[in-house]
Design a protein around this motif. Sequence first.
Motif, PDB file in Angstrom:
ATOM      1  N   TRP A  88     -49.256  92.566 101.250  1.00  0.00           N
ATOM      2  CA  TRP A  88     -50.294  93.722 101.036  1.00  0.00           C
ATOM      3  C   TRP A  88     -49.085  94.506 102.281  1.00  0.00           C
ATOM      4  O   TRP A  88     -49.915  95.781 102.393  1.00  0.00           O
ATOM      5  N   GLY A 134     -47.931  97.593 103.088  1.00  0.00           N
ATOM      6  CA  GLY A 134     -47.562  99.065 102.330  1.00  0.00           C
ATOM      7  C   GLY A 134     -48.261 100.027 102.720  1.00  0.00           C
ATOM      8  O   GLY A 134     -49.643  99.845 103.435  1.00  0.00           O
ATOM      9  N   TYR A 135     -47.593 101.250 102.570  1.00  0.00           N
ATOM     10  CA  TYR A 135     -48.658 102.380 102.332  1.00  0.00           C
ATOM     11  C   TYR A 135     -48.863 102.725 101.388  1.00  0.00           C
ATOM     12  O   TYR A 135     -48.631 102.855  99.806  1.00  0.00           O
ATOM     13  N   TYR A 136     -50.327 103.283 101.239  1.00  0.00           N
ATOM     14  CA  TYR A 136     -51.313 103.213 100.217  1.00  0.00           C
ATOM     15  C   TYR A 136     -51.701 104.496  99.674  1.00  0.00           C
ATOM     16  O   TYR A 136     -52.813 105.678 101.054  1.00  0.00           O
ATOM     17  N   ASN A 154     -48.523  97.663  92.525  1.00  0.00           N
ATOM     18  CA  ASN A 154     -48.339  99.237  93.029  1.00  0.00           C
ATOM     19  C   ASN A 154     -50.098  98.981  92.575  1.00  0.00           C
ATOM     20  O   ASN A 154     -50.421 100.622  93.184  1.00  0.00           O
ATOM     21  N   SER A 163     -56.395 102.795  94.497  1.00  0.00           N
ATOM     22  CA  SER A 163     -55.594 102.630  94.902  1.00  0.00           C
ATOM     23  C   SER A 163     -53.990 102.459  94.557  1.00  0.00           C
ATOM     24  O   SER A 163     -53.386 101.296  93.761  1.00  0.00           O
ATOM     25  N   LYS A 168     -49.724 101.340  95.457  1.00  0.00           N
ATOM     26  CA  LYS A 168     -49.218 101.089  96.384  1.00  0.00           C
ATOM     27  C   LYS A 168     -47.853 101.206  96.185  1.00  0.00           C
ATOM     28  O   LYS A 168     -47.499 101.073  95.127  1.00  0.00           O
TER      29      LYS A 168
END
Length: 221
Positions: free
Chosen positions: A37, A39-41, A178, A218, A220
């Motif tokens: 999990w 990461g940037y979203y 993603n 979302s 990712k």
Amino acid sequence: MRRLTLASVGFLALLSGSARAADLGSDLPMTAAGFDWTGYYAGMQAGYGWGRSEITGDDGGPFSVKPDIDGGFVGGHVAGLWQFDQAVIGAEAGLNYASIDGTADAGPGNTFGTDVKWFGSIDAKAGYAMDRVLIYGIGGVAFAGIETSQAAGSAFARTRISTGWTLGAGVDYALTNNVVIGAQYRYYDFGKEHFDAPDTFADRDQDVKLQTLGVNFSYKF
């Protein structure tokens, strides 16, 4: 006989080596398998909101009107998450366009209204990951553009920015590496805001509390 002895010695040596390798492997740190999990979203959300506005004042005497409010919202969010074993922590910010409103009558021909035009928050987020499923809690500082209105022969409306707090919980599911979808419940308390009204209307304080239920999408990075 000599061959049998050599074979026995070799077999025992192999067993001993395997045992030492197993002991060494048990001392190595293990990394949980599955979806990461971290990461940037960025994404979008939409849903339904409901709540109550309490309008109070003193116009020749104290009064209190409580419009029920409800309606829909749609918006966007950005987030950053970091996973440690099965624990996930991070931060999220979101902003929503809303049409959440309602009215209540204080008397014949005297209607008070509240309209949440937009709202958002800056939050901390913490959860528990089970591979591609993330169960989490979320909360932080909330803000909204909220209108107060009154119609009594003529009419007026005024909007101010209110600030408060929010708490909630949700569940996310990673469809792919993603793409993440989820659902979320929130409670918002935007606090009490004072509004000065024109001479023919009553000055008032407006206290708005809101609940929302939404779905989110979302991506990712």
